[in-house]
Design a protein around this motif. Structure first.
Motif, PDB file in Angstrom:
ATOM      1  N   MET A   1       0.841  -1.195   0.000  1.00 47.22           N
ATOM      2  CA  MET A   1       0.000   0.000   0.000  1.00 47.22           C
ATOM      3  C   MET A   1       0.882   1.252   0.000  1.00 47.22           C
ATOM      4  SD  MET A   1      -2.951   1.029   2.742  1.00 47.22           S
ATOM      5  CE  MET A   1      -3.867   2.549   2.565  1.00 47.22           C
ATOM      6  N   SER A   2       0.616   2.165  -0.928  1.00 48.67           N
ATOM      7  CA  SER A   2       1.451   3.357  -1.049  1.00 48.67           C
ATOM      8  C   SER A   2       1.064   4.409  -0.022  1.00 48.67           C
ATOM      9  CB  SER A   2       1.319   3.950  -2.464  1.00 48.67           C
ATOM     10  OG  SER A   2      -0.005   4.395  -2.699  1.00 48.67           O
ATOM     11  N   ASN A   3       2.043   5.226   0.343  1.00 48.89           N
ATOM     12  CA  ASN A   3       1.823   6.334   1.255  1.00 48.89           C
ATOM     13  C   ASN A   3       1.523   7.613   0.476  1.00 48.89           C
ATOM     14  OD1 ASN A   3       2.333   5.212   3.930  1.00 48.89           O
ATOM     15  ND2 ASN A   3       4.441   4.925   3.229  1.00 48.89           N
ATOM     16  N   LYS A   4       0.868   8.547   1.155  1.00 46.96           N
ATOM     17  CA  LYS A   4       0.655   9.877   0.589  1.00 46.96           C
ATOM     18  C   LYS A   4       1.749  10.782   1.145  1.00 46.96           C
ATOM     19  CE  LYS A   4      -3.514  11.524   0.498  1.00 46.96           C
ATOM     20  NZ  LYS A   4      -4.863  11.943   0.983  1.00 46.96           N
ATOM     21  N   ILE A   5       2.603  11.258   0.244  1.00 44.91           N
ATOM     22  CA  ILE A   5       3.762  12.053   0.644  1.00 44.91           C
ATOM     23  C   ILE A   5       3.534  13.519   0.268  1.00 44.91           C
ATOM     24  CG2 ILE A   5       6.259  12.287   0.485  1.00 44.91           C
ATOM     25  CD1 ILE A   5       5.252   9.561   1.574  1.00 44.91           C
ATOM     26  N   LEU A   6       3.768  14.394   1.223  1.00 44.51           N
ATOM     27  CA  LEU A   6       3.698  15.831   0.970  1.00 44.51           C
ATOM     28  C   LEU A   6       5.097  16.410   1.130  1.00 44.51           C
ATOM     29  CD1 LEU A   6       1.843  18.319   0.478  1.00 44.51           C
ATOM     30  CD2 LEU A   6       1.720  18.561   2.972  1.00 44.51           C
ATOM     31  N   ILE A   7       5.591  17.073   0.089  1.00 42.70           N
ATOM     32  CA  ILE A   7       6.893  17.729   0.143  1.00 42.70           C
ATOM     33  C   ILE A   7       6.660  19.231   0.044  1.00 42.70           C
ATOM     34  CG2 ILE A   7       9.182  17.953  -0.871  1.00 42.70           C
ATOM     35  CD1 ILE A   7       8.844  15.192  -2.096  1.00 42.70           C
ATOM     36  N   ILE A   8       6.994  19.941   1.106  1.00 38.10           N
ATOM     37  CA  ILE A   8       6.809  21.388   1.144  1.00 38.10           C
ATOM     38  C   ILE A   8       8.149  22.070   0.886  1.00 38.10           C
ATOM     39  CG2 ILE A   8       6.163  23.352   2.593  1.00 38.10           C
ATOM     40  CD1 ILE A   8       4.343  21.442   4.179  1.00 38.10           C
ATOM     41  N   ASP A   9       8.205  22.885  -0.144  1.00 38.90           N
ATOM     42  CA  ASP A   9       9.402  23.656  -0.450  1.00 38.90           C
ATOM     43  C   ASP A   9       9.621  24.632   0.715  1.00 38.90           C
ATOM     44  OD1 ASP A   9      11.313  25.400  -1.435  1.00 38.90           O
ATOM     45  OD2 ASP A   9      10.378  25.649  -3.397  1.00 38.90           O
ATOM     46  N   GLY A  10      10.595  24.303   1.577  1.00 40.46           N
ATOM     47  CA  GLY A  10      10.740  24.966   2.862  1.00 40.46           C
ATOM     48  C   GLY A  10      10.858  26.480   2.811  1.00 40.46           C
ATOM     49  N   TYR A  11      11.899  26.976   2.178  1.00 43.26           N
ATOM     50  CA  TYR A  11      12.105  28.426   2.163  1.00 43.26           C
ATOM     51  C   TYR A  11      11.038  29.127   1.335  1.00 43.26           C
ATOM     52  CZ  TYR A  11      16.656  27.799   4.400  1.00 43.26           C
ATOM     53  OH  TYR A  11      17.673  27.484   5.276  1.00 43.26           O
ATOM     54  N   ASN A  12      10.492  28.446   0.354  1.00 43.86           N
ATOM     55  CA  ASN A  12       9.410  29.015  -0.448  1.00 43.86           C
ATOM     56  C   ASN A  12       8.217  29.343   0.450  1.00 43.86           C
ATOM     57  OD1 ASN A  12       6.802  28.462  -2.318  1.00 43.86           O
ATOM     58  ND2 ASN A  12       8.486  29.152  -3.618  1.00 43.86           N
ATOM     59  N   MET A  13       7.857  28.404   1.344  1.00 39.57           N
ATOM     60  CA  MET A  13       6.741  28.652   2.257  1.00 39.57           C
ATOM     61  C   MET A  13       7.087  29.749   3.262  1.00 39.57           C
ATOM     62  SD  MET A  13       4.693  26.116   4.907  1.00 39.57           S
ATOM     63  CE  MET A  13       3.527  25.441   3.727  1.00 39.57           C
ATOM     64  N   ILE A  14       8.294  29.715   3.818  1.00 40.07           N
ATOM     65  CA  ILE A  14       8.671  30.728   4.809  1.00 40.07           C
ATOM     66  C   ILE A  14       8.655  32.117   4.189  1.00 40.07           C
ATOM     67  CG2 ILE A  14      10.511  31.551   6.334  1.00 40.07           C
ATOM     68  CD1 ILE A  14      11.336  28.619   6.738  1.00 40.07           C
ATOM     69  N   HIS A  15       9.161  32.252   2.970  1.00 42.37           N
ATOM     70  CA  HIS A  15       9.164  33.557   2.305  1.00 42.37           C
ATOM     71  C   HIS A  15       7.741  34.050   2.039  1.00 42.37           C
ATOM     72  CE1 HIS A  15      13.269  34.899   1.488  1.00 42.37           C
ATOM     73  NE2 HIS A  15      13.602  33.610   1.488  1.00 42.37           N
ATOM     74  N   ARG A  16       6.843  33.151   1.686  1.00 41.90           N
ATOM     75  CA  ARG A  16       5.455  33.582   1.475  1.00 41.90           C
ATOM     76  C   ARG A  16       4.838  34.101   2.768  1.00 41.90           C
ATOM     77  NH1 ARG A  16       2.258  29.766   0.630  1.00 41.90           N
ATOM     78  NH2 ARG A  16       3.608  27.925   0.521  1.00 41.90           N
ATOM     79  N   CYS A  17       5.304  33.597   3.889  1.00 41.39           N
ATOM     80  CA  CYS A  17       4.767  34.023   5.192  1.00 41.39           C
ATOM     81  C   CYS A  17       5.332  35.368   5.641  1.00 41.39           C
ATOM     82  CB  CYS A  17       5.030  32.949   6.239  1.00 41.39           C
ATOM     83  SG  CYS A  17       4.049  31.453   5.962  1.00 41.39           S
ATOM     84  N   ARG A  18       6.193  35.957   4.838  1.00 46.95           N
ATOM     85  CA  ARG A  18       6.659  37.321   5.104  1.00 46.95           C
ATOM     86  C   ARG A  18       5.534  38.332   4.915  1.00 46.95           C
ATOM     87  NH1 ARG A  18      10.563  38.116   0.637  1.00 46.95           N
ATOM     88  NH2 ARG A  18      10.451  40.270   1.340  1.00 46.95           N
ATOM     89  N   PHE A  19       4.483  37.928   4.207  1.00 46.73           N
ATOM     90  CA  PHE A  19       3.427  38.867   3.854  1.00 46.73           C
ATOM     91  C   PHE A  19       2.141  38.590   4.621  1.00 46.73           C
ATOM     92  CE2 PHE A  19       6.366  38.380   0.362  1.00 46.73           C
ATOM     93  CZ  PHE A  19       6.696  39.695   0.090  1.00 46.73           C
ATOM     94  N   GLN A  20       1.477  39.659   5.022  1.00 43.14           N
ATOM     95  CA  GLN A  20       0.183  39.533   5.681  1.00 43.14           C
ATOM     96  C   GLN A  20      -0.857  39.094   4.654  1.00 43.14           C
ATOM     97  OE1 GLN A  20       0.079  39.687   8.805  1.00 43.14           O
ATOM     98  NE2 GLN A  20       0.757  41.605   9.715  1.00 43.14           N
ATOM     99  N   TRP A  21      -1.925  38.505   5.129  1.00 45.05           N
ATOM    100  CA  TRP A  21      -2.946  38.006   4.203  1.00 45.05           C
ATOM    101  C   TRP A  21      -3.534  39.144   3.373  1.00 45.05           C
ATOM    102  CZ3 TRP A  21      -0.745  33.980   5.107  1.00 45.05           C
ATOM    103  CH2 TRP A  21      -0.643  33.379   6.338  1.00 45.05           C
ATOM    104  N   GLY A  22      -3.645  40.341   3.950  1.00 43.60           N
ATOM    105  CA  GLY A  22      -4.244  41.462   3.218  1.00 43.60           C
ATOM    106  C   GLY A  22      -3.259  42.222   2.353  1.00 43.60           C
ATOM    107  N   GLY A  23      -1.990  41.805   2.344  1.00 48.76           N
ATOM    108  CA  GLY A  23      -0.972  42.480   1.546  1.00 48.76           C
ATOM    109  C   GLY A  23      -0.027  43.274   2.427  1.00 48.76           C
ATOM    110  N   GLY A  24       1.213  43.416   1.996  1.00 50.73           N
ATOM    111  CA  GLY A  24       2.206  44.146   2.773  1.00 50.73           C
ATOM    112  C   GLY A  24       3.036  43.211   3.626  1.00 50.73           C
ATOM    113  N   LEU A  25       4.204  43.688   4.020  1.00 56.23           N
ATOM    114  CA  LEU A  25       5.118  42.863   4.811  1.00 56.23           C
ATOM    115  C   LEU A  25       4.561  42.620   6.205  1.00 56.23           C
ATOM    116  CD1 LEU A  25       8.546  44.449   3.860  1.00 56.23           C
ATOM    117  CD2 LEU A  25       7.711  42.200   3.191  1.00 56.23           C
ATOM    118  N   ALA A  26       4.771  41.402   6.694  1.00 59.50           N
ATOM    119  CA  ALA A  26       4.356  41.055   8.057  1.00 59.50           C
ATOM    120  C   ALA A  26       5.170  41.870   9.054  1.00 59.50           C
ATOM    121  CB  ALA A  26       4.570  39.566   8.293  1.00 59.50           C
ATOM    122  N   LYS A  27       4.511  42.299  10.128  1.00 58.34           N
ATOM    123  CA  LYS A  27       5.187  43.091  11.150  1.00 58.34           C
ATOM    124  C   LYS A  27       5.040  42.413  12.509  1.00 58.34           C
ATOM    125  CE  LYS A  27       4.381  47.433   8.674  1.00 58.34           C
ATOM    126  NZ  LYS A  27       3.737  48.770   8.729  1.00 58.34           N
ATOM    127  N   GLY A  28       5.899  42.806  13.434  1.00 59.44           N
ATOM    128  CA  GLY A  28       5.856  42.214  14.769  1.00 59.44           C
ATOM    129  C   GLY A  28       6.983  41.220  14.941  1.00 59.44           C
TER     130      GLY A  28
END
Length: 281
Positions: A1-28
């Motif tokens: 039985m095969s597994n379901k594998i998720l590979i998350i491009d690490g720095y790609n996700m972290i860089h996307r989290c630099r931005f707030q959902w409404g736009g603009g750089l994340a602060k705090g």
């Protein structure tokens, strides 16, 4: 039985989290960390994997040996104190994210000191999970070459458009070697645009004909070698993989210190724990 594998491009996700959902750089002080762990939870909930990989970038030494200008366009302007301060702020949060992942989460953090995330993804698919169904989460189009090599078994999900990318009917690396990649400072072949490159690859014998010219072949081969993923089989002993059992006590303690109050609400934190408990370490 095969597994379901998720590979998350690490720095790609972290860089996307630099931005707030409404736009603009994340602060705090910990806003990027907050964004990241919310996105991580929702991503795992969306795909319901058995195993999650989080590969990171090392120094791209092999590509730099071929071309010292590779990714040279990404250097920070150190003459601007505000720019320097922002990127140190970002790096400190990136370090915190990776540290918490390694210590408290059943997520396989993968790293090679002298190779890039893309090459690690290729290694995981080619040598670790040879018969499993795999989803890569990344906005990086370079992973289309994996769709070329493993059609059907691997899917590439773009978290920005929230759609799966389609495979190409031609060699994607050859296409990109012609058009270049500005993001990585790869020039490609002068005078060849996207439509022309596609025509060359879909017309029988057209690429071979072009390769007879030194003016075409030299920049094409240089770009091709920079874009093509490196086979890490001979370097697997240098690949570092870290993972941990889920430690909700540590996670909740860290969330309290960082004042992630909305994530500590009973309904949210219980569903948070539930998602990560499903994962195989």
């Amino acid at each position: 039985m095969s597994n379901k594998i998720l590979i998350i491009d690490g720095y790609n996700m972290i860089h996307r989290c630099r931005f707030q959902w409404g736009g603009g750089l994340a602060k705090g002080d910990n806003q990027i960390v907050y964004n990241f762990f919310r996105v991580l939870k929702s991503t795992i909930a969306e795909f319901s994997p058995d195993i999650v990989y989080f590969p990171l970038d090392g120094v791209p030494q092999a590509r730099l040996d071929q071309d010292a200008s590779y990714k040279a366009n990404r250097k920070i302007d150190e003459s601007d104190p505000e720019v320097v301060a922002y990127w140190e702020y970002f790096r400190s949060q990136k370090r915190k994210i990776i540290s918490l992942l390694k210590r408290d989460y059943p997520v396989r953090v993968v790293f090679h000191p002298n190779q890039e995330c893309d090459d690690l993804v290729n290694y995981i698919i080619k040598y670790i999970h040879t018969s499993d169904d795999i989803v890569i989460v990344s906005s990086d189009t370079d992973f289309i070459q994996i769709l070329n090599e493993f059609p059907g078994r691997v899917k590439l999900y773009n978290p920005i458009s929230k759609k799966y990318r389609q495979n190409t009917p031609y060699d994607y690396v050859a296409w990109k070697a012609m058009v270049g990649d500005k993001a990585d400072n790869i020039a490609g072949v002068k005078g060849i645009g996207k439509k022309t490159a596609e025509k060359i690859l879909t017309k029988e014998g057209a690429l071979d004909e072009r390769l007879e010219s030194d003016k075409f072949r030299e920049p094409y081969e240089k770009s091709y070698n920079l874009i093509k993923f490196i086979d890490l089989k001979s370097e697997e002993s240098d690949i570092i993989m870290s993972s941990s059992d889920l430690d909700m006590s540590n996670i909740e303690s860290e969330f309290e210190i960082m004042q992630f109050n909305s994530m500590l609400k009973e309904n949210y934190i219980s569903s948070y724990e539930e998602e990560f408990l499903k994962l195989e370490r």
